[in-house]
Design a protein around this motif. Structure first.
Motif, mmCIF file in Angstrom:
data_model
loop_
_atom_site.group_PDB
_atom_site.id
_atom_site.type_symbol
_atom_site.label_atom_id
_atom_site.label_comp_id
_atom_site.label_asym_id
_atom_site.label_seq_id
_atom_site.Cartn_x
_atom_site.Cartn_y
_atom_site.Cartn_z
ATOM 1 N N LEU A 79 18.710 12.270 -1.750
ATOM 2 C CA LEU A 79 18.977 12.199 -3.189
ATOM 3 C C LEU A 79 17.663 12.081 -3.939
ATOM 4 C CD1 LEU A 79 20.711 11.876 -5.675
ATOM 5 C CD2 LEU A 79 21.320 9.588 -4.952
ATOM 6 N N PHE A 81 16.053 11.430 -7.626
ATOM 7 C CA PHE A 81 16.469 10.863 -8.892
ATOM 8 C C PHE A 81 15.666 11.406 -10.059
ATOM 9 C CE2 PHE A 81 18.151 7.890 -5.925
ATOM 10 C CZ PHE A 81 19.238 7.314 -6.550
ATOM 11 N N GLN A 83 14.523 9.466 -12.627
ATOM 12 C CA GLN A 83 13.347 8.602 -12.688
ATOM 13 C C GLN A 83 12.629 8.815 -11.369
ATOM 14 O OE1 GLN A 83 16.518 7.693 -12.498
ATOM 15 N NE2 GLN A 83 16.821 5.633 -13.254
ATOM 16 N N ALA A 85 11.272 7.803 -8.372
ATOM 17 C CA ALA A 85 11.450 6.492 -7.747
ATOM 18 C C ALA A 85 10.751 6.411 -6.396
ATOM 19 C CB ALA A 85 12.937 6.176 -7.621
ATOM 20 N N VAL A 86 9.460 6.747 -6.365
ATOM 21 C CA VAL A 86 8.705 6.456 -5.146
ATOM 22 C C VAL A 86 8.348 4.979 -5.180
ATOM 23 C CG1 VAL A 86 7.718 8.648 -4.423
ATOM 24 C CG2 VAL A 86 6.751 7.477 -6.357
ATOM 25 N N PHE A 87 8.392 4.346 -4.005
ATOM 26 C CA PHE A 87 8.138 2.907 -3.963
ATOM 27 C C PHE A 87 6.679 2.628 -4.309
ATOM 28 C CE2 PHE A 87 11.521 3.436 -0.614
ATOM 29 C CZ PHE A 87 12.551 3.054 -1.447
ATOM 30 N N PRO A 88 6.439 1.837 -5.369
ATOM 31 C CA PRO A 88 5.057 1.648 -5.826
ATOM 32 C C PRO A 88 4.210 0.812 -4.875
ATOM 33 C CG PRO A 88 6.574 0.334 -7.143
ATOM 34 C CD PRO A 88 7.416 1.198 -6.248
ATOM 35 N N ALA A 130 0.657 5.014 -8.054
ATOM 36 C CA ALA A 130 -0.077 4.879 -9.313
ATOM 37 C C ALA A 130 -1.280 5.815 -9.353
ATOM 38 C CB ALA A 130 -0.523 3.432 -9.517
ATOM 39 N N ARG A 144 10.348 12.636 1.050
ATOM 40 C CA ARG A 144 11.045 11.461 1.570
ATOM 41 C C ARG A 144 12.546 11.740 1.709
ATOM 42 N NH1 ARG A 144 10.774 6.310 -2.196
ATOM 43 N NH2 ARG A 144 12.117 7.681 -3.390
ATOM 44 N N ALA A 145 13.112 12.436 0.702
ATOM 45 C CA ALA A 145 14.546 12.736 0.738
ATOM 46 C C ALA A 145 14.886 13.693 1.878
ATOM 47 C CB ALA A 145 14.992 13.315 -0.601
ATOM 48 N N ASP B 172 13.571 -2.116 -11.173
ATOM 49 C CA ASP B 172 14.574 -1.092 -11.443
ATOM 50 C C ASP B 172 15.527 -0.977 -10.245
ATOM 51 O OD1 ASP B 172 16.018 1.161 -11.971
ATOM 52 O OD2 ASP B 172 14.304 2.359 -12.626
ATOM 53 N N THR B 174 17.225 1.273 -9.368
ATOM 54 C CA THR B 174 17.149 2.615 -8.771
ATOM 55 C C THR B 174 16.415 2.577 -7.433
ATOM 56 O OG1 THR B 174 17.071 3.526 -10.983
ATOM 57 C CG2 THR B 174 16.489 5.003 -9.201
ATOM 58 N N PHE B 175 15.366 1.721 -7.350
ATOM 59 C CA PHE B 175 14.620 1.621 -6.090
ATOM 60 C C PHE B 175 15.546 1.231 -4.944
ATOM 61 C CE2 PHE B 175 10.839 0.800 -8.903
ATOM 62 C CZ PHE B 175 10.177 1.962 -8.559
ATOM 63 N N VAL B 178 17.822 4.191 -4.141
ATOM 64 C CA VAL B 178 17.075 5.183 -3.370
ATOM 65 C C VAL B 178 17.041 4.787 -1.911
ATOM 66 C CG1 VAL B 178 14.781 6.112 -2.941
ATOM 67 C CG2 VAL B 178 15.618 5.953 -5.264
ATOM 68 N N THR B 181 20.313 5.388 -0.172
ATOM 69 C CA THR B 181 20.609 6.798 0.099
ATOM 70 C C THR B 181 19.696 7.345 1.186
ATOM 71 O OG1 THR B 181 19.092 7.627 -1.582
ATOM 72 C CG2 THR B 181 21.357 7.242 -2.275
ATOM 73 N N LEU B 182 18.621 6.625 1.503
ATOM 74 C CA LEU B 182 17.741 7.057 2.586
ATOM 75 C C LEU B 182 18.180 6.467 3.919
ATOM 76 C CD1 LEU B 182 14.365 6.807 0.678
ATOM 77 C CD2 LEU B 182 15.446 8.895 1.487
ATOM 78 N N VAL B 193 12.043 -3.496 0.226
ATOM 79 C CA VAL B 193 11.768 -2.974 -1.112
ATOM 80 C C VAL B 193 11.793 -4.079 -2.169
ATOM 81 C CG1 VAL B 193 12.564 -1.412 -2.921
ATOM 82 C CG2 VAL B 193 12.618 -0.685 -0.532
ATOM 83 N N LEU B 197 8.474 -5.927 -3.920
ATOM 84 C CA LEU B 197 8.221 -5.598 -5.323
ATOM 85 C C LEU B 197 8.180 -6.855 -6.183
ATOM 86 C CD1 LEU B 197 10.303 -2.332 -5.893
ATOM 87 C CD2 LEU B 197 7.832 -2.578 -5.779
ATOM 88 N N LEU B 280 -1.483 -1.276 -6.602
ATOM 89 C CA LEU B 280 -0.424 -0.462 -7.228
ATOM 90 C C LEU B 280 -1.002 0.782 -7.858
ATOM 91 C CD1 LEU B 280 2.143 -2.919 -8.787
ATOM 92 C CD2 LEU B 280 2.494 -1.234 -7.020
#
Lengths: 354, 280
Positions: A79, A81, A83, A85-88, A130, A144-145, B172, B174-175, B178, B181-182, B193, B197, B280
C-alpha cells in the motif's frame, strides 16, 4: 485477482462500492470525499465495512455474513499512501528492509539491492528521509511496498504530494514497473489525466456509489450518465428530445446521432470539446447536417490548445470547443469570430436523462 | 528547503526581536540572576566549607544517597511499565470517560505532595482496609522502602505519562497503518515504529519522572516516615541534617550532590534528544 463488494455507513455518508481487478490496473476515480480512499482502506483492512465481501488472490479476507475479517498485516498487499510515509527514524535501506522479517541477512540485502536498482535509488540507501526529496522518498516507499511478494498493490493518490515534474517521472516509473508486477494494481485518484494514463479499467465513484465500472475507453467515450460525463471532463452536455430513428433535437436544431432513439424520449447528449469542429461554408450554401452557426464569445489560451466558447447565432446550443494551436493559426481563428459548428454524429453520445 | 525556511524565519525574527530585545532584556536577566544566584551561593559555600567530601562519606549520607538512587530508579521502572501502555491508550483510544481519565492522571502533578502522602496513608496505611488485609498476609507497606517507592511513583509517574501521551499524539497514525500493511503485527509495530518515534518524549518524560522522584519529600515523609537506611532519601536527609548539629553545612553538602545530578541529567537529556533530531 481482487474482488470487492463493500458497504459502510459513516454518519450520513453511505459507501456502497463494487469492483474487481484482475492482473491489470483499476483506477478508482472520483472527487475528494467521494469515498474512493475509504474503499481502498477497506480493501487493505484499515477500515472494517458493515457488510459485503472482499477477496484477494482467491482468499476471502472479509465477509460480513460469515464474520471473516483478516487483519491488515495478513492481507499481503503493498500500500502506497498519499502522505509520504517513510519511517523518519530509519535510513532508506532500513525502510525498504522493514517488511522483510524472518529473511536471512544475505537474502534481505540482496532484495534491498534489487529494489533500489528497480527504482533507481541505488545511491540513497544510507540516507534518512529528511535528506531525501519528496520524489525520492516516494520511491523508497514504493520499494518498501514491493519488497515482499504481494498479491496486490494499492495506491492512494500516490503522487499528489509531489511537484508536477516529479509526478510525471513517477507515473512513468509506475507504468514501466507495471509490466513486471503481474499483480492487480488499484489506484485511487481525482486526477483525470492520471486516471486516463494508468487505468485499464476505471470505476467512477461519486457520493459513495460506483457510477460506472468499465474499460478506460468506454468510460471516456461512452459515459453511462450525465454525472459520469461531467466527472470525466465532458464540457458539453445538453438536454435533448428523441425524434425517432437516429435523430435528436436540441435547442431547436435536429442532429443525427449514431444510435437509434425513441421518439419523444428525454435524453442527455454529450460531446467532448475537442470533438466539436469549426467549419467554413461558401456564402449562400445551405448548412450541412449536424451544423449550426455560432460566434466565439470568449477564448482561453492554454499554450498548446485554445478553449473557445461559441454562442449560437439563431437556433443551436452553446458549446465549448477545444482547438490545437496549429489549426487555430491556420484557420485564422484569432481574426474571425463567426463560424459554422459541426457536432459529428459519431461523437454525439446519447444517454438516458437522469 | 527547511533550511531555507528556517533561515528566512531567523532573518525575520532577528529583525523583529531587536527592538523588543532591549525592552525584555532587563526582566529576563533579573530572572536569570534570581535562578543562578542561589545556586552559585550554594556552590560557593560548599567550596568555602572545604569538608564537603568528608561530610558526604558519612554513613548517614551514603545511606540516603543509595536509597534515593535505588528508589527513584525503581519508581521510574514501574512508571515505564505501566505508564507507556497508559500513555498510548490516552493518546490513541477514544473511550467514554477518557477526558476524565486524562485529568485524573494529571492530578498528582498539581496536588501538594503532602496531600498525596496523607491520601496514600489513608488508603494503604496499617489501619486502612487494604493495609490491614496486606498486614494479615505479612506485608506491611507504611514506613517501609516500598512505601518510599509508592510515594515517589504517585507523584512522579504523571510527568512521564503526560510527556509520552503528547509524544504519541504527535505521531501520525499513518505510520502505524503503513507498518501493518507491510505485514508487521500491531505489537511489533509499536516497538519498531511508534516507540522509536516517541523517543524524544520518552527521554524527556523519563528524566522528569526520575528527577521528580529523586526530589520527592512531602508524600514520602508522611507515608513512609524518616528512618535512616530504610525511608530516609536525600531530601529527607537534607531536612534532618538542617535540623541537627551538622546544621546548614550538612544540608549544603547534600544539596550540592542533588544539584550536580540534576544538571548532568538535564544536559545529557538535551544532548541525547538533539542527537536524535540530527539523525532525522
Amino acid at each position: 485477482m481482487i474482488v470487492a463488494d463493500i458497504q459502510k455507513r459513516l454518519g450520513t455518508f453511505e459507501l456502497d462500492v463494487q469492483f474487481d481487478a484482475d492482473h491489470e490496473t483499476v483506477v478508482l476515480f472520483g472527487r475528494s470525499g467521494s469515498g474512493k480512499s475509504r474503499t481502498l482502506a477497506a480493501v487493505a483492512g484499515l477500515m472494517r465495512p458493515d457488510s459485503g465481501r472482499i477477496a484477494i488472490a482467491g482468499r476471502t479476507v472479509y465477509d460480513g455474513a460469515s464474520r471473516i475479517d483478516v487483519a491488515p498485516q495478513q492481507r499481503n498487499l503493498g500500500l502506497l499512501f498519499q502522505q509520504i510515509a517513510v519511517f523518519p527514524h530509519m535510513t532508506a535501506d532500513e525502510n525498504i528492509a522493514y517488511p522483510l522479517t524472518g529473511w536471512s541477512a544475505e537474502a534481505r540485502d540482496r532484495r534491498v539491492r534489487e529494489l533500489k536498482e528497480l527504482l533507481r535509488i541505488e545511491d540513497l540507501g544510507a540516507r534518512y528521509p529528511a535528506q531525501l526529496s519528496g520524489g525520492q522518498q516516494q520511491r523508497v516507499a514504493l520499494a518498501r511496498a514491493l519488497a515482499r511478494p504481494v498479491d496486490g498493490l494499492l495506491l492512494d493518490e500516490p503522487f499528489s504530494a509531489l511537484d508536477e515534474g516529479l509526478r510525471g517521472d513517477l507515473r512513468a516509473e509506475l507504468l514501466r514497473l507495471r509490466s513486471d508486477l503481474d499483480v492487480p494494481v488499484i489506484c485511487v485518484t481525482h486526477d483525470l489525466r492520471e486516471a486516463h494514463l494508468l487505468a485499464d479499467r476505471i470505476a467512477v465513484i461519486e457520493a459513495g456509489r460506483t457510477l460506472q465500472f468499465a474499460p478506460r475507453g468506454e468510460v471516456f467515450q461512452h459515459p453511462a450518465s450525465r454525472q459520469v460525463a461531467e466527472l470525466t471532463g465532458v464540457r458539453n452536455i445538453f438536454a435533448a428530445r428523441g425524434l425517432g430513428g437516429s435523430r435528436v433535437e436540441l435547442d431547436g436544431v435536429a442532429f443525427e446521432v449514431a444510435t437509434p432513439v425513441a421518439a419523444g424520449a428525454t435524453l442527455d447528449v454529450a460531446i467532448r470539446s475537442e470533438r466539436c469542429l469549426l467549419r467554413r461554408i461558401e456564402p449562400g450554401e445551405a448548412l450541412p447536417p449536424n451544423c449550426f452557426v455560432a460566434e466565439i464569445t470568449s477564448e482561453l489560451a492554454f499554450g498548446s490548445t485554445y478553449t473557445l466558447r461559441l454562442d449560437p447565432v439563431g437556433p443551436g446550443p452553446t458549446v465549448e470547443a477545444e482547438v490545437s494551436s496549429h489549426p487555430y493559426d491556420v484557420l485564422g481563428i484569432a481574426t474571425r469570430k463567426r463560424w459554422v459548428v459541426e457536432l459529428p454524429a459519431n461523437d454525439l453520445h446519447v444517454m438516458q436523462a437522469s | 528547503m527547511t533550511d531555507m525556511a528556517a533561515s528566512r524565519a531567523g532573518g525575520r525574527g532577528s529583525q523583529r526581536v531587536w527592538s523588543l530585545g532591549a525592552l525584555f532584556a532587563s526582566p529576563a536577566l533579573l530572572f536569570a540572576a534570581f535562578v543562578v544566584v542561589p545556586l552559585l551561593a550554594l556552590a560557593l559555600r560548599g567550596w568555602q566549607d572545604g569538608q564537603v567530601a568528608d561530610r558526604l562519606t558519612s554513613s548517614f549520607v551514603l545511606h540516603a544517597l543509595q536509597l534515593s538512587f535505588v528508589t527513584s530508579t525503581l519508581s521510574l521502572a514501574i512508571a515505564l511499565v505501566f505508564g507507556i501502555p497508559a500513555a498510548y491508550l490516552l493518546a490513541r483510544a477514544r473511550f467514554p470517560g477518557y477526558r476524565l481519565l486524562t485529568i485524573i492522571v494529571e492530578l498528582p502533578m498539581v496536588l501538594p505532595p503532602t496531600v498525596a502522602g496523607v491520601a496514600l496513608l489513608v488508603a494503604f496505611g496499617r489501619r486502612s482496609f487494604i493495609g490491614s488485609t496486606l498486614d494479615e498476609a505479612g506485608i506491611s507497606l507504611a514506613f517501609s522502602t516500598t512505601a518510599v517507592v509508592l510515594a515517589q511513583l504517585f507523584v512522579s509517574a504523571p510527568f512521564l505519562v503526560r510527556s509520552l501521551q503528547a509524544g504519541f499524539e504527535a505521531i501520525d497514525p499513518t505510520f502505524e497503518d503503513v507498518s501493518r500493511t507491510l505485514g508487521i503485527s500491531e505489537l511489533r509495530t509499536f516497538f519498531r515504529v511508534t516507540l522509536p518515534l516517541a523517543r524524544p518524549a520518552l527521554l524527556s518524560g523519563a528524566v522528569l519522572c526520575w528527577t521528580r522522584a529523586l526530589s520527592e519529600l512531602g508524600a514520602t515523609l508522611i507515608f513512609a516516615g524518616n528512618f535512616e537506611g530504610r525511608t530516609q532519601t536525600m531530601p529527607l536527609a537534607i531536612i534532618t541534617a538542617f535540623e541537627s548539629n551538622a546544621g546548614l553545612s550538612g544540608a549544603i553538602a547534600l544539596s550540592l550532590v542533588l544539584l550536580v545530578v540534576a544538571l548532568v541529567l538535564l544536559v545529557a537529556a538535551r544532548f541525547v534528544t538533539r542527537g536524535h533530531r540530527g539523525a532525522l
